[in-house]
Design a protein around this motif. Structure first.
Motif, mmCIF file in Angstrom:
data_model
loop_
_atom_site.group_PDB
_atom_site.id
_atom_site.type_symbol
_atom_site.label_atom_id
_atom_site.label_comp_id
_atom_site.label_asym_id
_atom_site.label_seq_id
_atom_site.Cartn_x
_atom_site.Cartn_y
_atom_site.Cartn_z
ATOM 1 N N VAL A 132 -2.009 -14.328 -4.077
ATOM 2 C CA VAL A 132 -2.200 -13.153 -3.226
ATOM 3 C C VAL A 132 -1.403 -12.008 -3.839
ATOM 4 O O VAL A 132 -0.175 -12.112 -3.969
ATOM 5 C CB VAL A 132 -1.729 -13.406 -1.783
ATOM 6 N N THR A 133 -2.074 -10.934 -4.222
ATOM 7 C CA THR A 133 -1.380 -9.770 -4.776
ATOM 8 C C THR A 133 -1.450 -8.621 -3.776
ATOM 9 O O THR A 133 -2.386 -8.512 -2.986
ATOM 10 C CB THR A 133 -1.972 -9.338 -6.133
ATOM 11 N N VAL A 134 -0.439 -7.763 -3.836
ATOM 12 C CA VAL A 134 -0.270 -6.679 -2.864
ATOM 13 C C VAL A 134 0.119 -5.404 -3.603
ATOM 14 O O VAL A 134 1.046 -5.423 -4.414
ATOM 15 C CB VAL A 134 0.828 -7.024 -1.837
ATOM 16 N N SER A 135 -0.571 -4.304 -3.320
ATOM 17 C CA SER A 135 -0.173 -3.009 -3.882
ATOM 18 C C SER A 135 -0.911 -1.897 -3.162
ATOM 19 O O SER A 135 -2.077 -2.050 -2.784
ATOM 20 C CB SER A 135 -0.484 -2.943 -5.385
ATOM 21 N N CYS A 136 -0.223 -0.771 -2.987
ATOM 22 C CA CYS A 136 -0.867 0.386 -2.347
ATOM 23 C C CYS A 136 -0.733 1.642 -3.201
ATOM 24 O O CYS A 136 -1.083 2.728 -2.750
ATOM 25 C CB CYS A 136 -0.275 0.635 -0.956
ATOM 26 N N THR A 137 -0.248 1.503 -4.439
ATOM 27 C CA THR A 137 0.065 2.701 -5.228
ATOM 28 C C THR A 137 -0.863 2.917 -6.419
ATOM 29 O O THR A 137 -0.647 3.831 -7.215
ATOM 30 C CB THR A 137 1.522 2.654 -5.703
ATOM 31 N N HIS B 66 -6.499 -9.904 -2.904
ATOM 32 C CA HIS B 66 -5.697 -8.700 -3.123
ATOM 33 C C HIS B 66 -5.662 -7.878 -1.843
ATOM 34 O O HIS B 66 -6.714 -7.559 -1.273
ATOM 35 C CB HIS B 66 -6.262 -7.860 -4.268
ATOM 36 N N LEU B 67 -4.470 -7.527 -1.394
ATOM 37 C CA LEU B 67 -4.290 -6.666 -0.230
ATOM 38 C C LEU B 67 -3.901 -5.281 -0.732
ATOM 39 O O LEU B 67 -2.799 -5.094 -1.264
ATOM 40 C CB LEU B 67 -3.202 -7.227 0.691
ATOM 41 N N GLY B 68 -4.777 -4.323 -0.571
ATOM 42 C CA GLY B 68 -4.543 -3.005 -1.141
ATOM 43 C C GLY B 68 -4.451 -1.904 -0.106
ATOM 44 O O GLY B 68 -5.089 -1.959 0.943
ATOM 45 N N PHE B 69 -3.633 -0.905 -0.412
ATOM 46 C CA PHE B 69 -3.549 0.346 0.338
ATOM 47 C C PHE B 69 -3.101 0.146 1.780
ATOM 48 O O PHE B 69 -3.454 0.917 2.667
ATOM 49 C CB PHE B 69 -4.897 1.082 0.310
ATOM 50 N N MET B 70 -2.306 -0.884 2.036
ATOM 51 C CA MET B 70 -1.825 -1.139 3.399
ATOM 52 C C MET B 70 -0.484 -0.463 3.662
ATOM 53 O O MET B 70 -0.209 -0.041 4.775
ATOM 54 C CB MET B 70 -1.703 -2.642 3.650
ATOM 55 N N GLY B 71 0.387 -0.404 2.657
ATOM 56 C CA GLY B 71 1.656 0.273 2.839
ATOM 57 C C GLY B 71 2.845 -0.670 2.877
ATOM 58 O O GLY B 71 2.782 -1.825 2.451
ATOM 59 N N ALA C 186 8.872 -4.917 9.121
ATOM 60 C CA ALA C 186 8.544 -3.765 8.283
ATOM 61 C C ALA C 186 7.573 -2.870 9.037
ATOM 62 O O ALA C 186 6.941 -3.293 10.008
ATOM 63 C CB ALA C 186 7.956 -4.202 6.950
ATOM 64 N N PHE C 187 7.441 -1.634 8.556
ATOM 65 C CA PHE C 187 6.671 -0.604 9.255
ATOM 66 C C PHE C 187 5.698 0.054 8.285
ATOM 67 O O PHE C 187 5.956 0.138 7.083
ATOM 68 C CB PHE C 187 7.616 0.455 9.822
ATOM 69 N N GLY C 188 4.585 0.542 8.820
ATOM 70 C CA GLY C 188 3.622 1.219 7.971
ATOM 71 C C GLY C 188 2.617 2.001 8.785
ATOM 72 O O GLY C 188 2.745 2.140 10.010
ATOM 73 N N PRO C 189 1.591 2.536 8.107
ATOM 74 C CA PRO C 189 0.601 3.373 8.784
ATOM 75 C C PRO C 189 -0.025 2.637 9.961
ATOM 76 O O PRO C 189 -0.230 1.432 9.948
ATOM 77 C CB PRO C 189 -0.435 3.644 7.683
ATOM 78 N N GLY C 190 -0.273 3.402 10.998
ATOM 79 C CA GLY C 190 -0.920 2.797 12.160
ATOM 80 C C GLY C 190 -0.467 3.334 13.512
ATOM 81 O O GLY C 190 -1.285 3.597 14.337
ATOM 82 N N LEU C 191 0.739 3.446 13.781
ATOM 83 C CA LEU C 191 1.973 2.994 13.156
ATOM 84 C C LEU C 191 2.124 1.489 13.403
ATOM 85 O O LEU C 191 2.130 1.044 14.535
ATOM 86 C CB LEU C 191 3.164 3.759 13.734
#
Length: 366
Positions: A115-120, A145-150, A349-354
């Motif tokens: 499982v890879t993760v990146s939002c940048t 792949h989990l992308g653009f989640m933050g 942890a925190f991210g968009p949504g909020l």
């Protein structure tokens, strides 16, 4: 039960002090008001050093943000993403190799999921395939792949890994987070850009998750539960989209206040039915999105400074590396010899949504 058997971290070689970054940003500001705010934002950030794949401001070489004469330029999104692709092609194989080499009792032929993760940044075939190639894994290994989640994305990745292990006791999952936030630096003089420039950094982290119990001498985490929450009144205060000159970020100064106001009820909900109480948690692994966020969570939950000390130390040493950061915090906690077998830890942890993602873990020291 699923275990986080090993945590590995990696940062780019180039390190900037917060004073160096402040000097660069102040030098490019157009107004005295902006210069004052930049100094205040960086000076009160709680950050001492940050790592970056950007070398422009360390040795003067022409690369992304500077012309040959040293003047500043705003690179296109394509140029920024090209740097992302090149650097990720180095960082991901390295963190994957280190994670496997340093995890006792786990070999490459046991890995069943990646499982890879990146939002940048983006490219395909992507980071997941880099892991397969670097470790010479079977082409039948399942990849996600989990992308653009933050900043909260490590939690969905770990939850997926735990679910795979609960469904199949032979499953071994390698989770890799890689974030190159600094390639999206912008010198716009709005407060969102200034705040983002004051905290974000680059880094990678990996976790190996399995149902196999740890062997003698290992230090790891047992996973008890995960929980997800939304604070919808903060939906417009943390967000980003793709612009022509990098990713445009919204990072309102109100984020810390919104989190602080809602965190108590959220935590009460997380622990409801768990048989545990927030007061039992010895350590709190809080994503260090910024000093103000740590201050608000600590104050709202009535935590002692030493309970969030690992989060503050990670912020000071590395800054905010988006999704990878919480794994840096957890690594500090489990490597601390004061952490004993069975110690309960709450991570968030925190991210968009909020969005607020939470996990209850316990230390395993065998």
């Amino acid at each position: 039960m699923a275990y986080i058997r090993h945590l590995e971290t990696l940062v780019p070689a180039t390190r900037y002090s917060q004073e160096e970054i402040c000097e660069v940003l102040v030098g490019r500001a157009q107004s005295e008001r902006s210069r004052r705010y930049i100094k205040k934002a960086l000076g009160e950030s709680g950050i001492v050093n940050r790592h970056s794949v950007i070398t422009d401001f360390k040795n003067g070489e022409e690369r992304l943000f500077t012309h040959a004469d040293g003047s500043f330029r705003e690179p296109s999104t394509g140029e920024r993403n090209a740097v992302y692709v090149g650097e990720v092609r180095s960082l991901v194989p390295e963190i994957a190799r280190r994670a496997l080499a340093n995890c006792p009792g786990i070999s490459a032929n046991e890995i069943t999921h990646v499982v890879t993760v990146s939002c940048t940044g983006f490219f395909n075939p992507g980071p997941d395939l880099l892991v397969i190639e670097a470790l010479n894994l079977s082409p039948t290994v399942q990849r996600y792949h989990l992308g653009f989640m933050g900043c909260y994305a490590a939690f969905p990745a770990l939850r997926m890994a735990a679910q795979f292990c609960e469904a199949d006791p032979l499953a071994v999952v390698l989770v890799v987070c890689v974030e190159l936030c600094t390639i999206h630096m912008q010198t716009k003089e709005d407060l969102d850009s200034i705040v983002a420039n004051s905290v974000f950094a680059d880094g990678a982290a990996a976790a190996i998750v399995s149902a196999k119990a740890p062997g003698k001498g290992e230090r790891c985490f047992g996973i008890s539960r995960f929980a997800s929450s939304l604070v919808r009144e903060g939906a417009n205060d943390m967000a980003w989209d793709i612009g022509d000159q990098g990713f445009n970020i919204v990072l309102s100064k109100y984020v810390s206040r919104i989190i602080g106001a809602g965190i108590r009820s959220i935590i009460d909900g997380v622990f409801a039915g768990s048989g545990m109480s927030p007061n039992e948690m010895l350590k709190w692994a809080i994503h260090p999105g910024g000093r103000a966020i740590l201050d608000k969570v600590e104050g709202s939950l009535g935590l002692l400074p030493e309970q969030v000390g690992d989060s503050r130390a990670t912020l000071a040493e590395f800054g905010n590396m988006s999704s990878a950061t919480i794994l840096f915090v957890l690594k500090r906690i489990i490597r601390d010899l004061e952490t004993k077998d069975g110690d309960p830890i709450c991570a968030m942890a925190f991210g968009p949504g909020l969005t607020i993602e939470t996990s209850i873990l316990h230390a395993v020291v065998s």
